[in-house]
Scaffold this active site. Structure first.
Site, PDB file in Angstrom:
ATOM      1  N   HIS A 193     -25.562 -40.610  16.417  1.00 49.02           N
ATOM      2  CA  HIS A 193     -24.580 -40.615  17.568  1.00 49.02           C
ATOM      3  C   HIS A 193     -24.623 -40.515  18.453  1.00 49.02           C
ATOM      4  CE1 HIS A 193     -21.798 -42.362  14.160  1.00 49.02           C
ATOM      5  NE2 HIS A 193     -22.109 -41.225  13.383  1.00 49.02           N
ATOM      6  N   GLU A 201     -22.583 -41.602  21.234  1.00 51.46           N
ATOM      7  CA  GLU A 201     -22.149 -41.386  21.899  1.00 51.46           C
ATOM      8  C   GLU A 201     -20.623 -40.166  21.748  1.00 51.46           C
ATOM      9  OE1 GLU A 201     -22.323 -42.723  19.081  1.00 51.46           O
ATOM     10  OE2 GLU A 201     -20.247 -42.385  17.497  1.00 51.46           O
ATOM     11  N   CYS A 244     -24.412 -46.000  13.025  1.00 53.12           N
ATOM     12  CA  CYS A 244     -23.989 -45.065  12.517  1.00 53.12           C
ATOM     13  C   CYS A 244     -23.934 -46.763  11.193  1.00 53.12           C
ATOM     14  CB  CYS A 244     -22.970 -44.409  12.091  1.00 53.12           C
ATOM     15  SG  CYS A 244     -22.360 -43.529  10.270  1.00 53.12           S
TER      16      CYS A 244
END
Lengths: 227, 84
Positions: free
Chosen positions: A194, A196, A86
């Protein structure tokens, strides 16, 4: 394997990234503040999402001149794995480790939702744990993820197989549905979604974990001598 | 001392989603004459005289930080001004 999570003023996915590495992946990880000058002690560098320097001027434009970015460029040249997610991707574009630039989303809206991605290249050190062409679900959360590059650059990305992830249903207007690209050398990956945030079924999915597992697997194969 | 007015705009070849939305809005406000809008940034820099050539300094400032040459163009105007 020891990871650094780079923290800029305005980063806000640093804690998620740290959690993914420490608790879900089970590897070492440290936060590294943006004015750090050396990353020599780390094996992998993670640039998290957020709004570094308030997105002033352009996303990533100010962060790219922070002290730590010189060390990130050095680590990239040394062949260490570098992942920008990002805002981290936006910074990698601004600093020139990856080609192209981000525009505002076509819809002008901030988009925050899980999206389906296609693994377009599972031959990179970030994607070996996926199957080629596999569909995975990873959340996006951005206002400027509309990837752009000129035709010549795009032809280069395709010729060198540098497009790693594409959107199944393009949410932001990105050229060629591009969600994530890698550098020519194959050790710097930038992606808007994302991974994560997708490391535990409790959070709605764990498709992102394989990305981190791929990094560790590649690093072990290259660096750990088998007894 | 100089006041430098810098204009940063998206390159012609790059689609401007904000400009497109504003164009549509103007059409719905009954301004069909406006066929296109491009949105950019305007910045004012106060620059002291130095040994370095002003144009060189400003071009470097613009290409390094103020504009992203991958998607943006810039131009600037220079005015002499009196320090306040």
């Amino acid at each position: 394997m020891k990871f650094a999570v780079i923290v800029f003023p305005g980063s806000n996915c640093d804690i998620d990234m740290y959690h993914a590495i420490k608790d879900e992946l089970g590897e070492q990880v440290e936060y590294v503040w943006h004015d750090t000058e050396s990353l020599d002690e780390f094996d992998g560098i993670l640039l998290p999402g957020g709004f570094s320097y308030g997105d002033y001027l352009r996303t990533g434009a100010i962060a790219r001149f922070s002290k730590v970015m010189k060390a990130v460029v050095k680590a990239a040249e040394a062949g260490k794995p570098i992942l920008g997610v990002c805002n981290g991707f936006q910074i990698l574009l601004e600093v020139g480790l990856l080609p192209g630039a981000m525009r505002r989303n076509e819809s002008l809206s901030f988009i925050c939702k899980p999206v389906n991605l296609k693994v377009a290249n599972n031959g990179t050190m970030f994607s070996t744990a996926y199957a080629q062409g596999e569909t995975i679900s990873i959340p996006v959360a951005h206002g400027e993820g509309n990837y752009y590059c000129d035709e010549e650059t795009l032809a280069g990305l395709k010729a060198n197989n540098q497009i790693v992830f594409t959107y199944q249903d393009n949410p932001n207007g990105s050229l060629e549905d591009i969600a994530g690209i890698i550098n020519e050398k194959g050790n710097v990956l930038g992606m808007m979604p994302h991974p994560e945030r997708a490391v535990d079924e409790l959070l709605g999915g764990a498709d992102g974990l394989k990305l981190f597992q791929s990094i560790v697997r590649s690093w072990r194969e290259a660096n750990v001598v088998k007894a | 001392m100089y006041k430098v007015k810098v204009y940063v705009t998206l390159r012609e070849s790059v689609l401007d989603p904000q400009g497109k939305a504003v164009t549509h809005s103007l059409h719905s406000l009954n301004f069909p004459e406006v066929t296109d809008v491009r949105i950019g940034k305007y910045m004012e820099l106060i620059v002291e005289k130095s040994e370095r050539n002003l144009d060189e300094v400003i071009n470097e400032v613009c290409s390094k930080l103020l504009a992203n040459p991958v998607i943006e163009d810039y131009r600037y105007e220079v005015e002499e001004c009196v320090p306040q």
